[in-house]
Scaffold this motif. Structure first.
Motif, PDB file in Angstrom:
ATOM      1  N   ALA A 169      -9.723  -8.273 -95.715  1.00  0.00           N
ATOM      2  CA  ALA A 169      -8.558  -7.405 -95.886  1.00  0.00           C
ATOM      3  C   ALA A 169      -8.292  -6.590 -94.623  1.00  0.00           C
ATOM      4  CB  ALA A 169      -8.761  -6.479 -97.087  1.00  0.00           C
ATOM      5  N   GLU A 170      -9.361  -6.081 -94.028  1.00  0.00           N
ATOM      6  CA  GLU A 170      -9.225  -5.292 -92.794  1.00  0.00           C
ATOM      7  C   GLU A 170      -8.678  -6.155 -91.663  1.00  0.00           C
ATOM      8  OE1 GLU A 170      -9.887  -1.663 -90.473  1.00  0.00           O
ATOM      9  OE2 GLU A 170      -9.887  -2.072 -92.622  1.00  0.00           O
ATOM     10  N   ILE A 171      -9.213  -7.344 -91.529  1.00  0.00           N
ATOM     11  CA  ILE A 171      -8.773  -8.257 -90.465  1.00  0.00           C
ATOM     12  C   ILE A 171      -7.315  -8.653 -90.657  1.00  0.00           C
ATOM     13  CG2 ILE A 171      -9.088 -10.610 -89.601  1.00  0.00           C
ATOM     14  CD1 ILE A 171     -12.124 -10.206 -90.083  1.00  0.00           C
ATOM     15  N   ASP A 172      -6.941  -8.987 -91.890  1.00  0.00           N
ATOM     16  CA  ASP A 172      -5.566  -9.420 -92.161  1.00  0.00           C
ATOM     17  C   ASP A 172      -4.574  -8.270 -92.038  1.00  0.00           C
ATOM     18  OD1 ASP A 172      -6.540 -11.948 -92.626  1.00  0.00           O
ATOM     19  OD2 ASP A 172      -6.514 -11.783 -94.817  1.00  0.00           O
ATOM     20  N   ALA A 173      -4.959  -7.094 -92.560  1.00  0.00           N
ATOM     21  CA  ALA A 173      -4.027  -5.959 -92.584  1.00  0.00           C
ATOM     22  C   ALA A 173      -3.669  -5.476 -91.190  1.00  0.00           C
ATOM     23  CB  ALA A 173      -4.624  -4.806 -93.399  1.00  0.00           C
ATOM     24  N   TYR A 174      -4.615  -5.571 -90.253  1.00  0.00           N
ATOM     25  CA  TYR A 174      -4.379  -5.025 -88.923  1.00  0.00           C
ATOM     26  C   TYR A 174      -4.270  -6.097 -87.844  1.00  0.00           C
ATOM     27  CZ  TYR A 174      -5.249  -0.613 -91.177  1.00  0.00           C
ATOM     28  OH  TYR A 174      -5.169   0.460 -92.017  1.00  0.00           O
ATOM     29  N   GLY A 175      -4.168  -7.360 -88.264  1.00  0.00           N
ATOM     30  CA  GLY A 175      -3.947  -8.433 -87.312  1.00  0.00           C
ATOM     31  C   GLY A 175      -5.052  -8.564 -86.285  1.00  0.00           C
ATOM     32  N   ILE A 176      -6.301  -8.395 -86.713  1.00  0.00           N
ATOM     33  CA  ILE A 176      -7.450  -8.459 -85.807  1.00  0.00           C
ATOM     34  C   ILE A 176      -7.947  -9.897 -85.737  1.00  0.00           C
ATOM     35  CG2 ILE A 176      -9.742  -7.507 -85.314  1.00  0.00           C
ATOM     36  CD1 ILE A 176      -9.051  -5.281 -87.352  1.00  0.00           C
TER      37      ILE A 176
END
Length: 342
Positions: free
Chosen positions: A51-58
């Motif tokens: 979720a963190e990776i997807d939400a912030y485009g990392i």
């Protein structure tokens, strides 16, 4: 998606892990199978990481660097087929997600401290840069720290093509070091068999391209390096902007071939009162009162100039946040100013 929405979509892992005791956190390290609740916690960790990776485009590579594992380890762990210590990776992921969440909660971005629109100093510096860019001239911008030089440079470069900026440091003491910085700024190979080969590559990138070469913190460069920049400008026809504090004038005193080519000099002193009002108004979203303006002018008059004013506004913003408010009040400004004097 807004920042608030992204924040709400990511659940801090410490909530999911709160019920784990120290024994379960280290399960599997001695070869024993992890209990079901630990497996669930690891699964929650995977979900949160994704979720963190997807939400912030990392990218997964950037995420892996932040977490402190290899990209391959993170890839396999997220897929659920990592054969190493899954709990150890989950703990690192937890620390990474929680650290990022905390940083977002403390960010000063909403305060608008990078506002520079409508400031006299920005317009003055940008006009000099535009002249050098259009004519291939040499311009000198100098003044005390916090005068607004670097912010104006950044704003000009962001809206123009062909601007290549480097920042000089005390470590740039040789022609090879200077050319290395220039090669990176120009996007060409950084390593060459000789300084002559590097120079040829730099000139090829600058010639006939309506380019502007900007050197910030130029006071760190010795006279021979400033003259080397002059030669690059003379041969390529690019514009050259030398930007630094007032110490650069002493070095230029030993560079007659450089000073003789300077078409515009911009000397910056204590920030103009109108600029203080403009920056405070942009952050406060209103015209500052007399007491607030006085505090702002006192801040820029001391060491740091506009840097000191931004620190004052940042402290006031944090005081407002701590009080549960989005708006900065005069009391916040005055309290922040008093704290700076303690």
């Amino acid at each position: 998606m807004s920042t608030k929405q992204m924040n709400s979509s990511v659940t801090p892992l410490h909530e999911a892990a709160a019920s784990e005791d120290s024994a379960s956190l280290h399960a599997g390290q001695g070869g024993a199978s992890a209990p079901a609740d630990t497996e669930m916690w690891i699964g929650d960790a995977r979900t949160t990481a994704k979720a963190e990776i997807d939400a912030y485009g990392i990218t997964q590579s950037d995420a892996a660097r932040g977490i402190g594992v290899s990209a391959t380890t993170l890839y396999r762990w997220l897929r659920g087929d990592y054969e190493g210590d899954n709990s150890a990776v989950a703990r690192k992921v937890q620390a990474w997600v929680d650290t990022r969440a905390e940083a977002r909660s403390l960010t000063l971005t909403p305060a608008g401290l990078d506002m520079h629109a409508g400031m006299v100093v920005t317009d003055e510096v940008m006009a000099a840069l535009a002249h050098a860019h259009a004519t291939g001239d040499v311009v000198l911008v100098h003044g005390r720290s916090g005068a607004g030089k670097s912010h104006a440079l950044g704003r000009y470069a962001a809206g123009r093509a062909g601007v290549h900026a480097i920042t000089a440091t005390a470590g740039v003491t040789s022609l090879g070091g200077l050319y290395g910085r220039l090669c990176r700024a120009l996007g060409v190979q950084a390593r060459y068999a000789s300084t002559l080969a590097a120079e040829d590559a730099i000139l090829e990138r600058l010639e006939g391209r309506q380019a502007l070469l900007v050197v910030d913190e130029a006071q760190h460069l010795a006279a021979p390096l400033l003259d080397a920049l002059r030669v690059l400008r003379d041969i390529s026809g690019c514009g050259l902007a030398l930007v630094g504090d007032d110490k650069i004038r002493m070095t230029l005193g030993r560079c007659p071939q450089v000073t003789g080519r300077i078409g515009i000099r911009v000397a910056l002193g204590v920030p103009h009162r109108d600029d203080v009002t403009a920056l405070m108004a942009a952050v406060l979203d209103r015209t500052p009162g007399k007491s607030e303006t006085r505090a702002g002018n006192d801040a820029v008059a001391g060491p740091g100039g506009l840097h000191a004013l931004r620190r004052l506004l940042a402290r006031a913003f944090m005081l407002a946040r701590a009080a549960g408010r989005d708006e900065i009040t005069a009391d916040d400004i005055l309290s922040a100013a008093a704290a700076a004097l303690d």
